[in-house]
Write an enzyme that holds these catalytic residues in place. Structure first.
Site, PDB file in Angstrom:
ATOM      1  NE  ARG A 176      -3.642   1.073   0.565  1.00 48.55           N
ATOM      2  CZ  ARG A 176      -4.962   1.882  -0.313  1.00 48.55           C
ATOM      3  NH1 ARG A 176      -4.740   1.683  -1.603  1.00 48.55           N
ATOM      4  NH2 ARG A 176      -6.212   2.730   0.017  1.00 48.55           N
TER       5      ARG A 176
ATOM      6  CB  THR B 159      -8.568  -0.599  -7.809  1.00 48.12           C
ATOM      7  OG1 THR B 159      -8.836   0.341  -6.396  1.00 48.12           O
ATOM      8  CG2 THR B 159      -8.172  -2.098  -7.336  1.00 48.12           C
TER       9      THR B 159
ATOM     10  CB  THR C 124      -5.746   0.902  -6.912  1.00 49.60           C
ATOM     11  OG1 THR C 124      -6.544   1.760  -7.645  1.00 49.60           O
ATOM     12  CG2 THR C 124      -5.011   0.828  -5.604  1.00 49.60           C
TER      13      THR C 124
ATOM     14  CB  SER D 279     -12.382  -1.331   0.167  1.00 48.10           C
ATOM     15  OG  SER D 279     -12.403  -0.208   0.628  1.00 48.10           O
TER      16      SER D 279
ATOM     17  N   GLY E 257     -13.410  -1.421  -6.911  1.00 45.05           N
ATOM     18  CA  GLY E 257     -14.897  -1.059  -7.053  1.00 45.05           C
ATOM     19  C   GLY E 257     -14.569   0.521  -5.411  1.00 45.05           C
ATOM     20  N   GLY E 258     -13.280   0.710  -5.187  1.00 43.38           N
ATOM     21  CA  GLY E 258     -13.844   1.100  -3.549  1.00 43.38           C
ATOM     22  C   GLY E 258     -14.154   0.752  -2.832  1.00 43.38           C
TER      23      GLY E 258
END
Ligand code: GLY
Length: 557
Positions: A97, A368, A386, A440, A460-461
């Site tokens: 991340r 993403t 993403t 997420s 999709g967030g």
């Protein structure tokens, strides 16, 4: 003949769904399988498997290839999560991340002046280190061999298909796309619109990837590309420095694990909310017999929606970077789930405001991308990564040729302000230097008796976790084929706004009516892009399913 056609036409008219989701493309093989959104990247993964690479080699190659062939979300300027499950051994998670730069302040977005298309919206990229870490632990082929296919795609060019052409034309036509380098690199050289069959060459990206292929991940974080990113930031008013880049580390973390109907389900731990929230939801739902009611029954769907709401309220309340915030252990326990299950009213919906009254009450991106890989030996990889929004902050780093993420917008933008429109301002996910923003992303591997049974995930967030929940339930609870599980309409409730998004409004009008009678507000929206692989526990056969909501290809050896 005529009669048959007429009867068929009548039947179709009366029983066919009004507007079904596109049918997944499937492939079944005894060998390796790759499923992803970008056909040329799927082909790269298959070629790596055929050359004797394992699933991690193929996944790393697909990850780099999609940085070239799927620029809306494939990346080297962003971050993600890769789950790896070797048969019979403990699954693991490579977490890459992005982090907040050292100069980031908690109120970066609070006054609304810094937009998601600003240089300041970029977090320190994690993808190159993440893919390198996974490869160093599990890869079989030399690093150079798995990065070079992406170099070749960028340098020689690749064929643009309709999905990519449409995305590029939309982003280039948007007046909010102002970065000159982005327009130069992704605009068609003759100034016309992209169309199916055109060739896209990405020369600067090819140079950066060639350096990474030849010198390794360090070259990206401390070599010439790092200097180019620092210059880009200085010129564009951004925050990332060479020191931020040099300090960036990817992590290997222990996945979140739960059991459901005799399967073992593994998802990514914080800083993703995916594993915790999916576990919480499956643990609640195992207290009910959804199958008895049926996939499109009001009972099963009411229970799924009520469960989603409760898990998303906990997500907002508790989840963030575990290096900065203590994540309570109870969220993933079966005892806690039983209490939540007991609190669900079977006859009516619980208003969202009642579920987290102590939190004083923007849209999250849905761009993403996810891909799934398994090799002939059963090593499974589930990867979601993403740039946050489609094409990130729409800035191309001059000279380095890659698109920057705008992942800083995944932090809670206005400290202390949680809105009924879905904006969350709670402390666990507020900005701090060096902190990872809550994600997420939910790349998941489901196993049976120590062997992969389902590999799935989605973009999709905030909808990602519920898309994955739907696919996992479709396979494990409702026993659908993977093609049907991927194609089936999806549902999303994220606590706030207090409304259900349902893809199947037109196909299931009776269900919508009955859910409304229970108090639910229903809206309609497309959801997710879940390229998945199902492994038959009895025969060992693998079926890859490419979700065709955007584009995609499933290929097998
Ligand atoms: N940017 C999407 C996510 O991390 O969930």
């Amino acid at each position: 003949m005529l009669r048959t056609t007429l009867v068929c036409a009548l039947l179709l008219f009366t029983t066919a769904p009004a507007s079904a989701q596109p049918k997944a493309q499937t492939i079944t093989s005894k060998g390796g399988v790759v499923a992803c959104v970008s056909p040329p990247a799927a082909d790269v993964g298959l070629a790596v498997l055929k050359r004797g690479g394992n699933a991690v080699d193929a996944a790393v190659a697909v990850g780099f290839a999609m940085a070239v062939t799927w620029p809306e979300a494939g990346n080297i300027g962003g971050g993600g999560f890769m789950m790896v499950a070797p048969p019979g051994k403990a699954p693991t998670c490579f977490e890459y991340r992005e982090t907040a730069p050292a100069a980031a302040k908690v109120d970066l977005f609070a006054d609304g002046k810094v937009t998601s298309l600003n240089h300041k919206a970029a977090g320190v990229p994690g993808t190159v280190r993440g893919l390198a870490l996974a490869h160093s632990k599990y890869g079989k082929l030399p690093w150079k061999d798995v990065v070079t296919p992406a170099v070749e795609l960028a340098e020689k060019g690749f064929t643009v298909n309709a999905a990519l052409a449409g995305g590029l034309n939309r982003v280039l036509a948007d007046p909010k796309t102002t970065n000159a380098e982005f327009k130069r690199v992704y605009g068609k050289p003759d100034g016309t619109k992209w169309k199916d069959g055109d060739t896209l060459v990405l020369t600067d990206l090819g140079l950066t990837l060639r350096l990474v292929a030849e010198k390794g991940a360090d070259a990206f974080y401390t070599g010439a590309p790092a200097e180019l990113l620092e210059k880009e930031m200085k010129d564009g008013g951004g925050l990332i420095t060479r020191a931020d880049l040099a300090a960036y580390k990817a992590n290997e973390r222990t996945p979140i694990h739960t059991t459901f109907r005799g399967f073992d389900v593994y998802g990514p731990p914080p800083p993703s909310s995916g594993g915790v929230a999916l576990t919480e939801m499956l643990n609640v739902l195992e207290n009910f017999d959804l199958k008895k009611h049926g996939r499109w029954s009001p009972e099963a769907n009411h229970l799924m929606i009520e469960t989603m709401k409760r898990a998303y309220a906990d997500r907002a309340r508790y989840l963030g970077d575990p290096g900065f915030t203590k994540i309570p252990d109870h969220l993933t326990t079966k005892e806690y789930a039983k209490k939540l299950a007991a609190g669900i009213d079977l006859k009516k919906t619980t208003p969202s405001a009642e579920l987290a009254p102590e939190i004083a009450i923007d849209k999250e991106s849905d761009s993403t991308t996810h891909f799934s890989v398994i090799d002939r030996d059963g090593l499974a990889v589930s990867n979601t990564y993403t740039l946050e929004n489609s094409y990130g902050n729409r800035v191309v780093v001059r000279g380095a040729g890659y698109i920057l993420n705008n992942e800083m917008t995944d932090f809670n933008p206005r400290p202390g302000f949680t809105g009924s429109n879905g904006m969350i301002g709670t402390r666990p996910n507020q900005i701090a230097p060096g902190k990872r923003m809550l994600s997420s992303m939910t790349p998941v591997i489901v196993r049976k008796d120590g062997k992969a049974a389902l590999v799935t995930g989605s973009p999709g967030g905030r909808t990602i976790i519920n898309t994955v929940l739907c696919v996992v339930l479709n396979v494990t609870e409702f026993e659908m084929s993977v093609g049907d599980a991927v194609s089936a309409p999806r549902t999303h409730h994220q606590w706030f706004p207090d409304a259900v998004r349902f893809e199947g409004v037109k196909q299931h009008p009776e269900l919508v009516k009955e859910l409304k009678a229970l108090g639910h507000t229903i809206t309609e929206a497309r959801q997710g892009d879940a390229h998945s692989i199902r492994i038959d526990p009895k025969t060992g056969e693998r079926t890859g399913a490419a979700d065709k909501r955007l584009d995609g290809k499933a290929v097998g050896e």
